[in-house]
Design a protein around this motif. Sequence first.
Motif, PDB file in Angstrom:
ATOM      1  N   LEU A   8       0.843  -1.044   0.057  1.00 15.15           N
ATOM      2  CA  LEU A   8       0.038   0.124  -0.070  1.00 15.15           C
ATOM      3  C   LEU A   8       0.877   1.167   0.052  1.00 15.15           C
ATOM      4  O   LEU A   8       1.771   1.216   0.824  1.00 15.15           O
ATOM      5  N   GLU A   9       0.589   2.162  -0.780  1.00 23.13           N
ATOM      6  CA  GLU A   9       1.413   3.359  -1.034  1.00 23.13           C
ATOM      7  C   GLU A   9       0.359   4.651  -1.095  1.00 23.13           C
ATOM      8  O   GLU A   9      -0.203   4.801  -2.096  1.00 23.13           O
ATOM      9  N   ILE A  10       0.320   5.435  -0.098  1.00 27.75           N
ATOM     10  CA  ILE A  10      -0.411   6.910  -0.082  1.00 27.75           C
ATOM     11  C   ILE A  10       0.421   7.718  -0.439  1.00 27.75           C
ATOM     12  O   ILE A  10       1.485   7.885   0.402  1.00 27.75           O
ATOM     13  N   ASP A  11      -0.015   8.614  -1.171  1.00 25.95           N
ATOM     14  CA  ASP A  11       0.682   9.696  -1.960  1.00 25.95           C
ATOM     15  C   ASP A  11      -0.110  10.910  -1.986  1.00 25.95           C
ATOM     16  O   ASP A  11      -0.892  11.202  -2.667  1.00 25.95           O
ATOM     17  N   GLY A  12       0.078  11.803  -1.026  1.00 22.72           N
ATOM     18  CA  GLY A  12      -0.339  13.220  -0.866  1.00 22.72           C
ATOM     19  C   GLY A  12      -1.795  13.082  -0.779  1.00 22.72           C
ATOM     20  O   GLY A  12      -2.671  14.032  -1.308  1.00 22.72           O
ATOM     21  N   LEU A  13      -2.485  12.265   0.201  1.00 26.49           N
ATOM     22  CA  LEU A  13      -3.940  12.091   0.274  1.00 26.49           C
ATOM     23  C   LEU A  13      -4.498  13.340   1.120  1.00 26.49           C
ATOM     24  O   LEU A  13      -3.837  13.642   2.181  1.00 26.49           O
ATOM     25  N   SER A  14      -5.530  13.804   0.537  1.00 30.78           N
ATOM     26  CA  SER A  14      -6.227  14.926   1.304  1.00 30.78           C
ATOM     27  C   SER A  14      -7.592  14.546   1.180  1.00 30.78           C
ATOM     28  O   SER A  14      -8.454  14.395   0.262  1.00 30.78           O
ATOM     29  N   THR A  15      -8.379  14.423   2.459  1.00 31.24           N
ATOM     30  CA  THR A  15      -9.960  14.268   2.441  1.00 31.24           C
ATOM     31  C   THR A  15     -10.314  15.262   3.212  1.00 31.24           C
ATOM     32  O   THR A  15     -10.014  15.655   4.218  1.00 31.24           O
ATOM     33  N   HIS A  16     -11.214  15.883   2.569  1.00 32.20           N
ATOM     34  CA  HIS A  16     -11.890  17.474   3.057  1.00 32.20           C
ATOM     35  C   HIS A  16     -13.678  17.169   3.348  1.00 32.20           C
ATOM     36  O   HIS A  16     -14.170  16.326   2.778  1.00 32.20           O
ATOM     37  N   PHE A  17     -14.241  17.825   4.224  1.00 30.90           N
ATOM     38  CA  PHE A  17     -15.484  17.856   4.505  1.00 30.90           C
ATOM     39  C   PHE A  17     -15.845  19.270   4.314  1.00 30.90           C
ATOM     40  O   PHE A  17     -15.668  19.993   5.231  1.00 30.90           O
ATOM     41  N   ALA A  18     -16.896  19.511   3.373  1.00 35.25           N
ATOM     42  CA  ALA A  18     -17.462  20.793   2.982  1.00 35.25           C
ATOM     43  C   ALA A  18     -18.651  20.902   3.941  1.00 35.25           C
ATOM     44  O   ALA A  18     -19.702  20.391   3.292  1.00 35.25           O
ATOM     45  N   PRO A  63     -20.641  11.444   2.723  1.00 35.14           N
ATOM     46  CA  PRO A  63     -20.691  12.895   2.282  1.00 35.14           C
ATOM     47  C   PRO A  63     -21.233  13.742   3.653  1.00 35.14           C
ATOM     48  O   PRO A  63     -21.643  13.243   4.542  1.00 35.14           O
ATOM     49  N   PRO A  64     -20.627  14.759   3.701  1.00 35.50           N
ATOM     50  CA  PRO A  64     -20.095  15.682   2.626  1.00 35.50           C
ATOM     51  C   PRO A  64     -18.428  15.439   2.529  1.00 35.50           C
ATOM     52  O   PRO A  64     -17.958  16.448   1.874  1.00 35.50           O
ATOM     53  N   GLY A  65     -17.892  14.472   2.838  1.00 32.07           N
ATOM     54  CA  GLY A  65     -16.519  14.353   3.023  1.00 32.07           C
ATOM     55  C   GLY A  65     -16.269  13.668   1.588  1.00 32.07           C
ATOM     56  O   GLY A  65     -17.173  12.922   1.023  1.00 32.07           O
ATOM     57  N   ARG A  66     -15.026  14.051   1.141  1.00 35.50           N
ATOM     58  CA  ARG A  66     -14.508  13.371  -0.182  1.00 35.50           C
ATOM     59  C   ARG A  66     -13.019  13.483  -0.269  1.00 35.50           C
ATOM     60  O   ARG A  66     -12.580  14.440   0.474  1.00 35.50           O
ATOM     61  N   ILE A  67     -12.256  12.753  -1.081  1.00 36.61           N
ATOM     62  CA  ILE A  67     -10.990  12.659  -1.422  1.00 36.61           C
ATOM     63  C   ILE A  67     -10.860  13.756  -2.340  1.00 36.61           C
ATOM     64  O   ILE A  67     -11.404  13.722  -3.382  1.00 36.61           O
ATOM     65  N   VAL A  68     -10.139  14.862  -2.037  1.00 34.44           N
ATOM     66  CA  VAL A  68      -9.915  15.963  -2.919  1.00 34.44           C
ATOM     67  C   VAL A  68      -8.502  15.899  -3.700  1.00 34.44           C
ATOM     68  O   VAL A  68      -8.306  16.633  -4.719  1.00 34.44           O
ATOM     69  N   ALA A  69      -7.631  14.985  -3.294  1.00 36.23           N
ATOM     70  CA  ALA A  69      -6.509  15.130  -3.799  1.00 36.23           C
ATOM     71  C   ALA A  69      -5.606  13.832  -3.253  1.00 36.23           C
ATOM     72  O   ALA A  69      -6.143  13.250  -2.335  1.00 36.23           O
ATOM     73  N   GLY A  70      -4.638  13.418  -4.272  1.00 38.14           N
ATOM     74  CA  GLY A  70      -3.722  12.305  -3.623  1.00 38.14           C
ATOM     75  C   GLY A  70      -4.154  10.773  -4.172  1.00 38.14           C
ATOM     76  O   GLY A  70      -5.127  10.829  -5.215  1.00 38.14           O
ATOM     77  N   ARG A  71      -3.273   9.998  -4.087  1.00 42.33           N
ATOM     78  CA  ARG A  71      -3.374   8.623  -4.741  1.00 42.33           C
ATOM     79  C   ARG A  71      -3.405   7.338  -3.637  1.00 42.33           C
ATOM     80  O   ARG A  71      -2.565   7.786  -2.730  1.00 42.33           O
ATOM     81  N   ILE A  72      -3.959   6.449  -3.623  1.00 46.53           N
ATOM     82  CA  ILE A  72      -4.025   5.385  -2.593  1.00 46.53           C
ATOM     83  C   ILE A  72      -3.550   3.985  -3.602  1.00 46.53           C
ATOM     84  O   ILE A  72      -4.480   3.297  -4.098  1.00 46.53           O
ATOM     85  N   ARG A  73      -2.383   3.664  -3.767  1.00 48.94           N
ATOM     86  CA  ARG A  73      -1.943   2.669  -4.843  1.00 48.94           C
ATOM     87  C   ARG A  73      -1.732   1.632  -3.988  1.00 48.94           C
ATOM     88  O   ARG A  73      -1.014   1.306  -3.040  1.00 48.94           O
ATOM     89  N   TYR A  74      -2.349   0.556  -4.256  1.00 53.90           N
ATOM     90  CA  TYR A  74      -2.542  -1.006  -3.628  1.00 53.90           C
ATOM     91  C   TYR A  74      -2.186  -2.122  -4.594  1.00 53.90           C
ATOM     92  O   TYR A  74      -2.840  -1.825  -5.755  1.00 53.90           O
ATOM     93  N   GLN A  75      -1.604  -2.935  -4.128  1.00 55.41           N
ATOM     94  CA  GLN A  75      -1.138  -4.212  -5.007  1.00 55.41           C
ATOM     95  C   GLN A  75      -2.217  -5.254  -5.075  1.00 55.41           C
ATOM     96  O   GLN A  75      -2.312  -5.925  -3.975  1.00 55.41           O
ATOM     97  N   SER A  76      -3.027  -5.276  -6.068  1.00 54.59           N
ATOM     98  CA  SER A  76      -4.170  -6.044  -6.087  1.00 54.59           C
ATOM     99  C   SER A  76      -3.931  -7.067  -7.211  1.00 54.59           C
ATOM    100  O   SER A  76      -4.049  -6.856  -8.187  1.00 54.59           O
ATOM    101  N   ALA A  77      -3.865  -8.517  -6.731  1.00 53.86           N
ATOM    102  CA  ALA A  77      -3.671  -9.573  -7.587  1.00 53.86           C
ATOM    103  C   ALA A  77      -2.342  -9.320  -8.567  1.00 53.86           C
ATOM    104  O   ALA A  77      -2.556  -9.421  -9.685  1.00 53.86           O
ATOM    105  N   GLY A  78      -1.592  -8.624  -8.107  1.00 51.57           N
ATOM    106  CA  GLY A  78       0.032  -8.403  -8.872  1.00 51.57           C
ATOM    107  C   GLY A  78      -0.012  -7.312  -9.705  1.00 51.57           C
ATOM    108  O   GLY A  78       0.779  -6.659 -10.370  1.00 51.57           O
ATOM    109  N   ALA A  79      -1.212  -6.400  -9.594  1.00 49.59           N
ATOM    110  CA  ALA A  79      -1.347  -5.175 -10.418  1.00 49.59           C
ATOM    111  C   ALA A  79      -1.605  -4.153  -9.345  1.00 49.59           C
ATOM    112  O   ALA A  79      -2.340  -4.252  -8.433  1.00 49.59           O
ATOM    113  N   ALA A  80      -1.188  -2.804  -9.879  1.00 48.32           N
ATOM    114  CA  ALA A  80      -1.291  -1.868  -9.071  1.00 48.32           C
ATOM    115  C   ALA A  80      -2.681  -0.894  -9.153  1.00 48.32           C
ATOM    116  O   ALA A  80      -2.933  -0.753 -10.507  1.00 48.32           O
ATOM    117  N   VAL A  81      -3.364  -0.710  -8.088  1.00 51.73           N
ATOM    118  CA  VAL A  81      -4.911  -0.327  -8.346  1.00 51.73           C
ATOM    119  C   VAL A  81      -4.748   1.021  -7.624  1.00 51.73           C
ATOM    120  O   VAL A  81      -4.507   1.136  -6.380  1.00 51.73           O
TER     121      VAL A  81
END
Length: 346
Positions: A8-18, A63-81
């Motif tokens: 699991l590789e989280i890169d620049g994740l931002s989750t905001h609630f408007a 809601p009203p929360g949502r991911i506004v930026a960043g990636r959450i890369r996960y190794q699923s069955a040998g492929a990055a998702v």
Amino acid sequence: MRPLMSLLEIDGLSTHFATADGLVRAVDDVSLRVEPGQTVCVVGESGCGKSVTARSILRLIDPPGRIVAGRIRYQSAGAAVDLAALDPTGAEMRRIRGKEIGMVFQEPMAALSPVHTIGRQLTETLLLHERLGKREARERAIDELRSVGIPQPEQRIDAYSFQLSGGMRQRAMIAMALACRPQLLIADEPTTALDVTTQAQILDLLRSLQEDRGMAMLFITHDLGVVAELADRVAVMYLGTVVEECDVDSLFHDPRHPYTRALLRAVPRIERRVRRRLPTIRGQVPHPQQRPTGCPYRTRCDHAVPNLCDQQPPPPVNTGDREVRCVHYPTADSIRDGHEEPAHAG
């Protein structure tokens, strides 16, 4: 997308609630990685964004929360998702959630249905993700309850959550999270509401199951004693941001960030000087809607520099095995040496 070495590789994740009262930056530019078989603990005071980070990974933000930026890369069955790019209710996310990534929630009484038996909830997970008939699913569910130390699982499988003790409910939650043999377990303060003895039993259980099944674990807690017992690496969060990330030995024996050092000073110790006052961190975590300008920790920091720490949030500085966000550690060499560089305004 490039292949990953990390599970699991989280890169620049931002989750905001408007919200109607303003924008809440619950998670702000968080980066983390979890390697296969590794335990990463996320630690910090209440309100620092630990649970929102965990829920963001599984796309369980309401809601009203949502991911506004960043990636959450996960190794699923040998492929990055990239989980952040998936539809939270889509087939791919529902396949990963529960089967490849399991989650143990903080309060089992809130997470478990009071009107369905433990067995009904456990077999539902197995029927959804595994090719099993109802009889096979029930037998598998009994085996899972037995594996987490629930006595007489043949009878307890037909019990309701309110008929179990707090420790048994948490064990049932762990059985549900691990029923499909996930690669990654996210545990969100799973021992908070339990007594000390039961806490120790649950921690021992998680560690044993991790070793037996070879899974990775992202463990969220505010208890540094739990961190010392479980962690390989530690991420210290403050007001939605990771301020320091390093291996567990470095955290306890050679901390860098002022917040990390303040947390460690506040841990009670058994000493001969019985009348010593326990150090505390002055003030409290600001409400996310009253987030300070500049460094989020500056209003409580004894090392804050006027006209500098209140200007811009310090960028993360990475040495390869440790990351710190503090104006006193502007370079990788300063982090490695452990010497705060004098910071001056303008």
